[in-house]
Scaffold this motif. Sequence first.
Motif, PDB file in Angstrom:
ATOM      1  N   SER A  53     -22.627 -24.283  24.909  1.00 13.24           N
ATOM      2  CA  SER A  53     -21.828 -24.489  23.890  1.00 13.24           C
ATOM      3  C   SER A  53     -20.357 -24.146  24.179  1.00 13.24           C
ATOM      4  O   SER A  53     -20.127 -23.072  24.819  1.00 13.24           O
ATOM      5  N   PHE A  54     -19.229 -24.861  23.759  1.00 12.50           N
ATOM      6  CA  PHE A  54     -18.072 -24.442  24.283  1.00 12.50           C
ATOM      7  C   PHE A  54     -16.963 -24.103  22.787  1.00 12.50           C
ATOM      8  O   PHE A  54     -17.159 -24.802  21.980  1.00 12.50           O
ATOM      9  N   ASP A  55     -16.782 -22.844  22.695  1.00 12.87           N
ATOM     10  CA  ASP A  55     -16.162 -22.397  21.696  1.00 12.87           C
ATOM     11  C   ASP A  55     -14.713 -22.294  21.818  1.00 12.87           C
ATOM     12  O   ASP A  55     -14.098 -21.546  22.591  1.00 12.87           O
ATOM     13  N   LEU A  56     -13.897 -23.173  21.047  1.00 10.27           N
ATOM     14  CA  LEU A  56     -12.577 -23.416  21.079  1.00 10.27           C
ATOM     15  C   LEU A  56     -11.833 -22.191  20.284  1.00 10.27           C
ATOM     16  O   LEU A  56     -12.278 -22.268  19.193  1.00 10.27           O
ATOM     17  N   THR A  57     -10.926 -21.690  20.843  1.00  9.65           N
ATOM     18  CA  THR A  57     -10.211 -20.594  19.960  1.00  9.65           C
ATOM     19  C   THR A  57      -8.656 -20.717  20.340  1.00  9.65           C
ATOM     20  O   THR A  57      -8.321 -21.586  20.871  1.00  9.65           O
ATOM     21  N   LEU A  58      -7.896 -19.825  19.449  1.00 10.52           N
ATOM     22  CA  LEU A  58      -6.469 -20.006  19.454  1.00 10.52           C
ATOM     23  C   LEU A  58      -5.918 -18.619  19.381  1.00 10.52           C
ATOM     24  O   LEU A  58      -5.425 -17.962  18.469  1.00 10.52           O
ATOM     25  N   PRO A  59      -6.007 -17.974  20.685  1.00  7.44           N
ATOM     26  CA  PRO A  59      -5.719 -16.410  20.503  1.00  7.44           C
ATOM     27  C   PRO A  59      -4.144 -16.221  20.037  1.00  7.44           C
ATOM     28  O   PRO A  59      -4.174 -14.899  19.426  1.00  7.44           O
ATOM     29  N   MET A  60      -3.198 -16.955  20.104  1.00  3.28           N
ATOM     30  CA  MET A  60      -1.928 -16.715  19.602  1.00  3.28           C
ATOM     31  C   MET A  60      -1.817 -16.865  17.879  1.00  3.28           C
ATOM     32  O   MET A  60      -0.904 -16.838  17.371  1.00  3.28           O
ATOM     33  N   LEU A  61      -2.906 -17.637  17.341  1.00  5.72           N
ATOM     34  CA  LEU A  61      -2.712 -18.257  15.918  1.00  5.72           C
ATOM     35  C   LEU A  61      -2.509 -16.942  15.048  1.00  5.72           C
ATOM     36  O   LEU A  61      -1.355 -16.747  14.295  1.00  5.72           O
ATOM     37  N   VAL A  62      -3.583 -16.011  15.255  1.00  3.45           N
ATOM     38  CA  VAL A  62      -3.658 -14.789  14.180  1.00  3.45           C
ATOM     39  C   VAL A  62      -2.100 -13.899  14.498  1.00  3.45           C
ATOM     40  O   VAL A  62      -1.508 -13.588  13.566  1.00  3.45           O
ATOM     41  N   GLY A  70     -21.171 -35.984  22.643  1.00  2.00           N
ATOM     42  CA  GLY A  70     -22.646 -34.978  22.598  1.00  2.00           C
ATOM     43  C   GLY A  70     -22.446 -33.570  22.842  1.00  2.00           C
ATOM     44  O   GLY A  70     -23.244 -32.675  22.665  1.00  2.00           O
ATOM     45  N   LEU A  71     -21.054 -33.367  23.291  1.00  2.00           N
ATOM     46  CA  LEU A  71     -20.774 -31.932  23.913  1.00  2.00           C
ATOM     47  C   LEU A  71     -21.009 -31.155  22.873  1.00  2.00           C
ATOM     48  O   LEU A  71     -20.400 -31.133  21.567  1.00  2.00           O
ATOM     49  N   ARG A  72     -21.644 -29.803  22.904  1.00  2.00           N
ATOM     50  CA  ARG A  72     -21.671 -28.777  21.621  1.00  2.00           C
ATOM     51  C   ARG A  72     -20.184 -28.089  21.633  1.00  2.00           C
ATOM     52  O   ARG A  72     -19.894 -27.269  22.581  1.00  2.00           O
ATOM     53  N   LEU A  73     -19.491 -28.236  20.602  1.00  2.00           N
ATOM     54  CA  LEU A  73     -18.155 -27.802  20.361  1.00  2.00           C
ATOM     55  C   LEU A  73     -18.281 -27.072  19.149  1.00  2.00           C
ATOM     56  O   LEU A  73     -18.868 -27.510  18.025  1.00  2.00           O
TER      57      LEU A  73
END
Length: 385
Positions: free
Chosen positions: A164-173, A259-262
Motif C-alpha cells: 500500500s502506498f500512502d501519499l502525504t503532503l508534509p508541507m501542507l500543515v 489496481g494499485l493500493r493507494l
Amino acid sequence: MTDDLPPNPALLPAGLRDLLPPEAETEAASVETLMTVFAAHGYQRVKPPLLEFEDSLLAGSGAAVADQTFRIMDPDSQRMMGLRADTTPQVARIAVTRLGNVPRPLRLSYAGQCLRVRGSQLAPERQVSQVGLELIGPDSPQADAETILVAAEALASIGLTRASFDLTLPMLVPSLLDQAGIAGADRIMLGRALDRKDAAAVSRLGGALAPVLTELLLAAGPADRALAALGSAKLPDLAGALARRVAETEAAIRAADPGLRLTIDPVEFRGFRYETGVSVTVYAPGRREELGRGGRYICGENEPATGITLYPDAILRVAPPRAPRPRLFVPHGAETRAALAALRADGFATVAALAPVDDDVAEARRLGCSHILRSGKAALLDSKG
C-alpha cells in the motif's frame, strides 16, 4: 573475588546484527532483483562512498539527517567525516556535481548500507539496507507517479503484490499553521494532536483552523475520500497547490495502474525534513512498519527531484519466503567439471567433499544437503538414505 568474565565475541552494539545463512543470500538476491527492475526503467546505478567529509555530506538536503549521522576524524586530512545515515543526499550531490551536465531527466538508482545514531521503536535497527531510485530534473505529477509505479513493480518482482502506498503532503500543515500565525507551544501541541490523530484535541487547539484540520484528519484513508475533502476545503496558496498536485499525481498513478493500493493522509507531516511536495510511505497490509519512504525534494540549490527508498530488511519480513538454493553433495573424486557446471546452471549449490568419508549420505545430511551426486546426476536424499 572473581575475575570478570571475558566479553562475548558474539555480542554486538544495540541496533546492529549479523545476517546469517540463508537470510544474507536472500537479501542480496532480493536487492539485485529490485535493482534489475529499476535498471529496466532506465535508472542507472551509482555507488556513493560510505564516508564523506562532514561539510559536504550534511550540505543541502543532508542537513535533515545531521542528528542521525555518526562523525569521525579523518586521520589523513584531519577533517571531520560523516558516516551516511541516508543515501538520497549523496545521490543529490552526485547529480549536481559529477553529473551536473548530463541531460535531464536524470534517472539514478543505488543500493547500500547506512548507519544511524539511533533507531526507532518500530524499527530499532541502526544499520539499515537501502535500495532506491531518484528522478532528477522534472517537476510534474507524472514524475511523482513514475517513481511510485516503478517501486510497486519492483516490490511485485519479489512477490509483494499487495503493498500500500500512502501519499502525504508534509508541507501542507506547516503552511496552514504559518498562515494562521500558530507558533510556539501551541504549534507543538497541535502538531502532536495531529500526529496522534486526536480529533478532539485538534478541535480544541486548532482555533480558526480547527474545522479544516479536523475535516482533513478524518478524511485520511482511501484516496477518493481524502481527495474529496481536500477539494472541498478551499485551501489557500501553497496548501491549495499541494492539494491540486496530489490529486494530479493520484490520477497519473490510476491511469497507469488502476489496481494499485493507494491511500492519502492530508495531515501527515513526519518524514525526512527535506521533503517539499508529494511524499509517499510504503506499507504491507496490516503492518505498521515502513517498507519504504520517498517524495519530492530540492536537489542542490534549486533543481527539482523526487525519489523513493525501499528498506530490504523490512521488505523481507513480509515478502513471501524465497526458496533456498538446493545443496548438492559431491562425493570425493566423483565430480566432473562439465556435469557440476551444468548442475549449478540448473540452480544447485554444489558442495564438494575435500576428502573421502565412510558414508557419503550421512556426510551430505550433516552438511545440510538435499541432494547427492550419483552417476553424474542430482539424486534426492530420501528418508532411508
